[in-house]
Write an enzyme that holds these catalytic residues in place. Structure first.
Site, PDB file in Angstrom:
ATOM      1  N   LYS B  78       0.844  -1.201   0.000  1.00 29.42           N
ATOM      2  CA  LYS B  78       0.000   0.000   0.000  1.00 29.42           C
ATOM      3  C   LYS B  78       0.881   1.253   0.000  1.00 29.42           C
ATOM      4  CE  LYS B  78      -4.036   1.907   2.443  1.00 29.42           C
ATOM      5  NZ  LYS B  78      -4.975   1.712   3.568  1.00 29.42           N
ATOM      6  N   SER B 153      -9.897   1.686   2.443  1.00 28.40           N
ATOM      7  CA  SER B 153      -9.009   2.420   1.597  1.00 28.40           C
ATOM      8  C   SER B 153      -7.935   1.573   0.893  1.00 28.40           C
ATOM      9  CB  SER B 153      -8.303   3.502   2.422  1.00 28.40           C
ATOM     10  OG  SER B 153      -7.495   2.915   3.422  1.00 28.40           O
ATOM     11  N   SER B 177     -10.222  -0.611   6.688  1.00 30.79           N
ATOM     12  CA  SER B 177      -9.575  -0.440   5.378  1.00 30.79           C
ATOM     13  C   SER B 177      -8.835  -1.653   4.837  1.00 30.79           C
ATOM     14  CB  SER B 177      -8.606   0.745   5.416  1.00 30.79           C
ATOM     15  OG  SER B 177      -9.314   1.951   5.330  1.00 30.79           O
TER      16      SER B 177
END
Lengths: 97, 472
Positions: B78, B153, B177
């Site tokens: 990420k 996210s 997330s």
């Protein structure tokens, strides 16, 4: 919950955030709606802040510093502007005109 | 090799048996990325050259018989996790060209086991969102149905694994997330116990809530990746001391029935109930539990998180790193850089956070929220004296369409109803695919969320593997 008027421009100033007039208008609608939603916690029965298990914060001992200067170049390279071994910024304190 | 079915565990066996090399495996993923990612947009940047170098180094380690669990395994990272010398932008314009000065602890650990980093994945800007639509660089599509969001996210990480463009991925979970995108893309997602995985080198959003964790195809892989990244770290002041964890096999499942009445799609709830039935048939005891404060979790979260985020994001001011918009005075440099560098959702949360912390309102909002948060934490502790684990759906509905919730921030926030209480209490939770529901002729995956007490990750893996055997 009733929606109250929020001075978003004042909040933006506190948060050091430039907000356009069009966005300000939108936020003056949205932020009171968000606050009206989160205000539902007033109905929750709760005592005081937690003291028990869960979150803990541990300060490290202020010792064994790394060798001076070994990270200087790397960190300065990340800065938008530098002068020698310093980060360059606009004047912070100015004489009253 | 069929990458769509490849797991870390299978790849490990094949690499050790020399069925293929780590370089061949990495090349296969790079080829898939080149073919598929122009449409999906899981990655913000693919590190083709470095990944191949890392794979060659892994092959040497394997040849020497020194392979660890993740040696030569291609992973996606990420974009809010730092890798020294590479851009980490949190999908924000304010950090578009920021090159990380150091390795996050989780990255140092993965480098130590000679894993391969394929690239950095798209996300909602600064991890604020549930769809990746808040990325400054365009949204990511769900590989299962490209008209739908992959969740967020950590949506890029989820899409990379679900689209066979990485063997597994790291994400971060502040209010769901990791678990929510895992649920929307048919993956396993683990939010570890707060403090189990170091946050050093993870860009902070809500510091009392954030955790790094794995997104994987199967539970076994989540365990492997968790074991590789966990552990005490002196650089994270809230890191927990190492402990072996308990190996107790969970037998009882508590279901907070009243909480499930907060607007869940009927067919999704049916899939959840059928999974409970299967678990009961497999010897688990399923019982109703009372957790009356849980429904307040979402409101508490949307006070605590913006308060912490507005504080954490104060560091982005155009002085030390990232974007800097020239202006006449230093005050204008701050305000313009932040105004132009942050996207709309980030600006909104900074302003809400500033409000709930401001003099005159902090008692009614922030401190009250902290008190209700404590009540929720206590409620979990009480519940775990009655039951080994707690089960709820991961999300109230399957993956939604692009643009469906962008006009109304509160509709987007409601997506997090079942995931945020976990972060507030700091307990671990896993989302495991348990079946699917049909929408417009497509089968969309459903996530079954299991929550354990602090340090109870083994319980999650144990029941998670049982859920995998009973998929509906």
């Amino acid at each position: 919950m009733s929606k109250k008027a929020i001075d978003v421009a004042a909040l933006a100033k506190l948060a050091r955030l430039e907000v356009s007039p069009e966005e300000l208008e939108k936020l003056e609608e949205e932020i009171p709606s968000i606050l009206a939603f989160v205000e539902t916690i007033r109905k929750a029965s709760a005592g005081t802040e937690h003291k028990g298990k869960g979150l803990r914060n541990v300060m490290r001992a202020d010792e064994k510093p790394h060798e001076s200067g070994i990270h200087t170049e790397k960190l300065l390279n990340a800065a938008p502007a530098r002068e020698g071994d310093r980060i360059a910024v606009k004047q912070v304190i100015s004489r009253k005109k | 090799m069929d990458l769509s079915k490849l797991t870390i565990a299978k790849a490990r066996r094949a690499l050790d048996l020399k069925e293929y090399s780590a370089l061949e495996l990495t090349d296969a993923y790079l080829k898939n990325i080149a073919a598929r990612d122009p449409e999906i947009h899981a990655y913000l940047e693919v590190w083709e050259k470095q990944a191949r170098e890392e794979a060659k180094a892994a092959d040497e380690t394997i040849a020497q018989g020194q392979a660890k669990a993740l040696t030569g395994i291609p992973l996606a990272i990420k974009d809010n996790i730092l890798i020294e010398g590479r851009i980490a932008s949190s999908a924000s314009k304010i950090l578009e060209n920021y090159v990380a000065s150091y390795d996050a602890t989780v990255i140092a650990k993965l480098k130590g086991s000679r894993a391969v980093f394929l690239g950095r994945t798209n996300m909602d800007e600064f991890a604020m969102g549930s769809s990746t639509e808040n990325s400054a660089f365009g949204p990511t599509k769900n590989p299962i149905d490209t008209s739908r969001i992959p969740g967020g996210s950590s949506g890029g990480s989820a899409a990379a694994v679900a689209g066979a463009m990485a063997a597994a991925a790291l994400g971060s979970d502040t209010g769901g997330s990791i678990r929510q995108p895992a649920a929307h893309t048919g993956l396993v997602g683990l939010k570890p116990t707060y403090g189990a995985v170091s946050r050093f080198g993870l860009m902070a959003m809500g510091s009392s809530l954030d955790q790094v964790g794995p997104l994987t195809k199967i539970v076994e892989d989540a365990r492997i990746l968790f074991e590789a990244i966990r552990g005490y770290d002196g650089n994270d002041s809230t890191s927990l001391p190492d402990s072996k964890g308990e190996a107790k096999k969970p037998r009882s499942i508590g279901v907070p029935r009243k909480f499930l009445e907060s607007g869940v799609d009927k067919d999704l709830l049916d899939v959840f109930e059928r999974t409970l039935e299967s678990l009961r048939a497999n010897g688990y005891e399923v019982k109703d539990i009372e957790m009356p404060t849980l429904p307040y979790g979402l409101a508490v979260y949307y006070i605590v998180m913006p308060a912490e985020a507005s504080t954490n994001l104060a560091r982005f001011d155009g002085i030390r790193y990232g974007l800097s918009i020239p202006a006449g005075s230093i005050g204008e440099v701050y305000a313009r850089t932040r105004g132009q560098g942050f996207g709309p959702e980030v600006r909104r949360r900074i302003l809400v956070g500033t409000f709930v912390l401001s003099a005159g309102y902090a008692d009614a909002y922030y401190r009250k929220a902290r008190a209700v948060r404590a009540a929720i934490t206590d409620e979990f502790a009480r519940a775990f004296t009655e039951t080994d684990i707690i089960a709820v759906p991961t999300t109230p509905a399957p993956a939604f369409k692009f643009g469906e919730k962008t006009a109304d921030p509160l509709a987007m926030y409601a997506e997090d109803i079942f995931s945020v209480p976990v972060n507030l209490a700091g307990v671990p939770a896993i989302s495991v695919p348990c079946g699917s529901v049909a929408r417009e002729g497509k089968d969309l995956p459903v996530g079954f969320q299991v929550i354990a007490p602090h340090g109870g990750e083994e319980r999650l893996f144990s029941i998670g593997e049982d859920i995998e055997k009973t998929r509906h």
